[in-house]
Design an enzyme around this catalytic site. Structure first.
Site, PDB file in Angstrom:
ATOM      1  N   ASN A  71     -29.268 -72.029 -54.804  1.00  0.00           N
ATOM      2  CA  ASN A  71     -27.819 -71.859 -54.705  1.00  0.00           C
ATOM      3  C   ASN A  71     -27.132 -73.112 -55.229  1.00  0.00           C
ATOM      4  OD1 ASN A  71     -27.452 -73.767 -52.386  1.00  0.00           O
ATOM      5  ND2 ASN A  71     -28.798 -72.272 -51.416  1.00  0.00           N
ATOM      6  N   ASP A 100     -31.546 -67.614 -47.651  1.00  0.00           N
ATOM      7  CA  ASP A 100     -31.844 -66.656 -46.581  1.00  0.00           C
ATOM      8  C   ASP A 100     -33.077 -65.805 -46.890  1.00  0.00           C
ATOM      9  OD1 ASP A 100     -29.741 -67.312 -44.805  1.00  0.00           O
ATOM     10  OD2 ASP A 100     -28.323 -66.346 -46.160  1.00  0.00           O
ATOM     11  N   LYS A 116     -20.780 -67.472 -36.162  1.00  0.00           N
ATOM     12  CA  LYS A 116     -22.005 -68.267 -36.362  1.00  0.00           C
ATOM     13  C   LYS A 116     -22.166 -69.290 -35.242  1.00  0.00           C
ATOM     14  CE  LYS A 116     -22.158 -67.614 -41.341  1.00  0.00           C
ATOM     15  NZ  LYS A 116     -21.871 -68.123 -42.681  1.00  0.00           N
ATOM     16  N   LYS A 145     -25.459 -68.667 -33.023  1.00  0.00           N
ATOM     17  CA  LYS A 145     -26.530 -69.651 -33.231  1.00  0.00           C
ATOM     18  C   LYS A 145     -26.534 -70.722 -32.142  1.00  0.00           C
ATOM     19  CE  LYS A 145     -26.249 -68.880 -38.266  1.00  0.00           C
ATOM     20  NZ  LYS A 145     -27.083 -69.183 -39.415  1.00  0.00           N
TER      21      LYS A 145
HETATM   22  N1  CTP Z   1     -28.872 -71.949 -41.771  1.00  0.00           N
HETATM   23  C1  CTP Z   1     -30.166 -72.198 -41.344  1.00  0.00           C
HETATM   24  N2  CTP Z   1     -31.173 -71.374 -41.777  1.00  0.00           N
HETATM   25  C2  CTP Z   1     -30.917 -70.324 -42.576  1.00  0.00           C
HETATM   26  C3  CTP Z   1     -29.596 -70.088 -43.012  1.00  0.00           C
HETATM   27  C4  CTP Z   1     -28.591 -70.923 -42.595  1.00  0.00           C
HETATM   28  O1  CTP Z   1     -30.405 -73.148 -40.607  1.00  0.00           O
HETATM   29  N3  CTP Z   1     -31.915 -69.551 -42.983  1.00  0.00           N
HETATM   30  C5  CTP Z   1     -27.795 -72.837 -41.266  1.00  0.00           C
HETATM   31  C6  CTP Z   1     -27.075 -73.628 -42.340  1.00  0.00           C
HETATM   32  O2  CTP Z   1     -27.673 -74.891 -42.542  1.00  0.00           O
HETATM   33  C7  CTP Z   1     -25.676 -73.758 -41.761  1.00  0.00           C
HETATM   34  C8  CTP Z   1     -25.507 -72.500 -40.934  1.00  0.00           C
HETATM   35  O3  CTP Z   1     -26.820 -71.995 -40.703  1.00  0.00           O
HETATM   36  O4  CTP Z   1     -25.560 -74.866 -40.916  1.00  0.00           O
HETATM   37  C9  CTP Z   1     -24.675 -71.420 -41.589  1.00  0.00           C
HETATM   38  O5  CTP Z   1     -25.184 -71.176 -42.874  1.00  0.00           O
HETATM   39  P1  CTP Z   1     -24.508 -70.110 -43.847  1.00  0.00           P
HETATM   40  O6  CTP Z   1     -25.289 -70.055 -45.127  1.00  0.00           O
HETATM   41  O7  CTP Z   1     -23.037 -70.334 -43.918  1.00  0.00           O
HETATM   42  O8  CTP Z   1     -24.675 -68.770 -43.045  1.00  0.00           O
HETATM   43  P2  CTP Z   1     -25.854 -67.783 -42.760  1.00  0.00           P
HETATM   44  O9  CTP Z   1     -26.261 -67.952 -41.345  1.00  0.00           O
HETATM   45  O10 CTP Z   1     -26.932 -67.907 -43.788  1.00  0.00           O
HETATM   46  O11 CTP Z   1     -25.116 -66.384 -42.890  1.00  0.00           O
HETATM   47  P3  CTP Z   1     -24.532 -65.642 -44.197  1.00  0.00           P
HETATM   48  O12 CTP Z   1     -25.349 -66.133 -45.366  1.00  0.00           O
HETATM   49  O13 CTP Z   1     -24.729 -64.218 -43.893  1.00  0.00           O
HETATM   50  O14 CTP Z   1     -23.082 -66.049 -44.286  1.00  0.00           O
END
Ligand code: CTP
Length: 419
Positions: free
Chosen positions: A219, A289, A349, A353
């Site tokens: 990304n 993800d 979130k 979380k």
């Molecule tokens: N995060 C994590 N592990 C993942 C995905 C995200 O620890 N596999 C953490 C990121 O470091 C951040 C938070 O979760 O602090 C939110 O990440 P974000 O990418 O905004 O959201 P997601 O939980 O991945 O949800 P989405 O992609 O559906 O918005």
């Protein structure tokens, strides 16, 4: 224009009176760029050169760059200077000697004051910072080693030289450290250590998931936000461990633990290995993800005339959610990168979380977020309290986030559940 203003806003060197001492080493030519960088940060720079320094570089160069007269004579009276005849060391906030030769180190360590620079070092009460640079054999000589120890014992600030090719044709320790590192140390000297005693674990950058040996899913995260938080936390006295995905950033100091990872699974494993010793965990990393279900050890080839192909993906672990379950008294801070419904998504979130804080940023807005030196965020606490942070440099945003973390630490430790 706005971006430039934000970028310029934050430096502890702004409006400071800095004396740059230059002694006679070949690295003296690099000091010209250091002086330029200091003036760019808003410092008022006064250059003092020894006689030997003038064999390598000229006062005119430094006068032009600093905009102030250069002092090189023992009994100079500051003719024409706006500080008149007030002693320079009286108005200084910091004195940095770049490069510092074995000679100036030896003189100061042994109480010799026989020129303007060494006299000023003896006379001043402000922090004095030596940046040594010399031939490897000189640096490793017993005498220099003993003198360096004397300077440390006397409370002077010092930086180790870097290793690499030296101007004298040899290789080893003795090079002037990178200017970013020198500037970082100068900022550090001015920064209060209000986070001393905290252990911070920071993740940064993207993760990279392999499709085959030449392709990957990743990304646009540059890692700048996480690196800025790690840097500012260290400046403020915290012990810092940085776990970073692939980025092109050079961290400007070597006194934090840095672990480089590539995939989300690697990041997860390193975080879970290290989190126990941390009091605060900040997950700025943009963790992928999904990863490919199958590992392709060979490059995937196009087959026939097919115009589309399917990649089967599976979910990566949600690292921060896992931390949320085991965190106990630790503070866990997440980042929410959103393109719509910023606050609702971020709040969800935070709750799902089990975080203590979430920093929401709109990554669709031009000029902020991914790759930029600036950001504009909203910090949301568990209570629902929100703090809007306007467009600022990522260094400055980091300080505001660290202030919020500090408040939570204090409240949590006094068992106040306001957040
Ligand atoms: N995060 C994590 N592990 C993942 C995905 C995200 O620890 N596999 C953490 C990121 O470091 C951040 C938070 O979760 O602090 C939110 O990440 P974000 O990418 O905004 O959201 P997601 O939980 O991945 O949800 P989405 O992609 O559906 O918005």
């Amino acid at each position: 224009m706005m971006m430039r203003a934000a970028e310029k806003q934050f430096s502890m060197l702004k409006d400071k009176e800095i004396i740059v001492g230059i002694t006679g080493g070949i690295a003296a030519y690099k000091t010209a760029e250091l002086v330029r960088q200091l003036t760019k940060k808003g410092a008022n720079v006064h250059v003092v050169m020894t006689k030997n320094a003038m064999e390598f570089v000229t006062p005119l160069t430094f006068q032009t760059i600093s905009g102030n007269p250069v002092i090189h004579e023992m009994f100079e009276l500051f003719a024409g200077s706006k500080i008149g005849h007030i002693a320079l060391s009286d108005i200084a906030d910091q004195l940095v000697i770049v490069p510092a030769t074995a000679n100036i180190i030896g003189k100061v360590a042994n109480g010799i004051a026989d020129d303007f620079l060494s006299t000023m070092v003896m006379a001043t009460t402000v922090p004095v910072f030596f940046v040594p640079s010399m031939n490897t054999k000189m640096w490793s000589s017993k005498i220099v080693e003993a003198n360096i120890q004397k300077l440390k014992d006397a409370g002077y600030e010092l930086m180790e030289p870097a290793s690499g090719d030296l101007a004298c044709g040899t290789e080893g320790k003795g090079r002037l450290p990178a200017l970013e590192e020198i500037l970082e140390k100068m900022e550090d000297i001015f920064t209060g250590k209000d986070l001393a005693g905290e252990r911070m674990l920071v993740t940064a950058g993207p993760t990279m998931e392999y499709i085959d040996p030449v392709r990957c899913i990743t990304n646009r995260s540059s890692g700048k936000m996480g690196y800025a938080i790690a840097k500012m936390a260290k400046r403020r006295g915290a012990d810092v461990a940085l776990i970073t995905g692939p980025t092109s950033i050079q961290f400007p100091r070597n006194d934090i633990d840095i672990v480089h990872v590539t995939t989300a699974l690697e990041m997860r494993n390193v975080v879970m290995e290290h989190y126990r010793s941390a009091s605060v965990i900040v997950m700025t990393a943009a963790v992928a993800d999904f990863r490919c279900r199958e590992e392709n050890c060979q490059k995937i080839k196009k087959k026939g005339d097919n115009s589309c192909m399917m990649l089967e993906l599976e979910r990566n672990p949600d690292i921060i959610a896992e931390l949320g379950k085991v965190k106990e008294e630790r503070i866990v801070v997440g980042f929410a990168a959103e393109t719509e419904n910023l606050f609702d998504n971020a709040r969800e979130k935070l709750k799902n979380k089990n975080l203590d804080l979430i920093v929401a940023n709109n990554v669709a807005k031009p000029g902020i977020g991914f790759g930029s030196d600036n950001n504009e965020v909203t910090i949301i606490a568990r209570s629902g309290k929100m703090k809007q942070v306007p467009l600022l440099s990522k260094d400055e945003i980091s300080n505001i986030i660290l202030d919020s973390i500090k408040k939570i630490l204090k409240k949590k430790r006094t068992k106040d559940d306001w957040y």
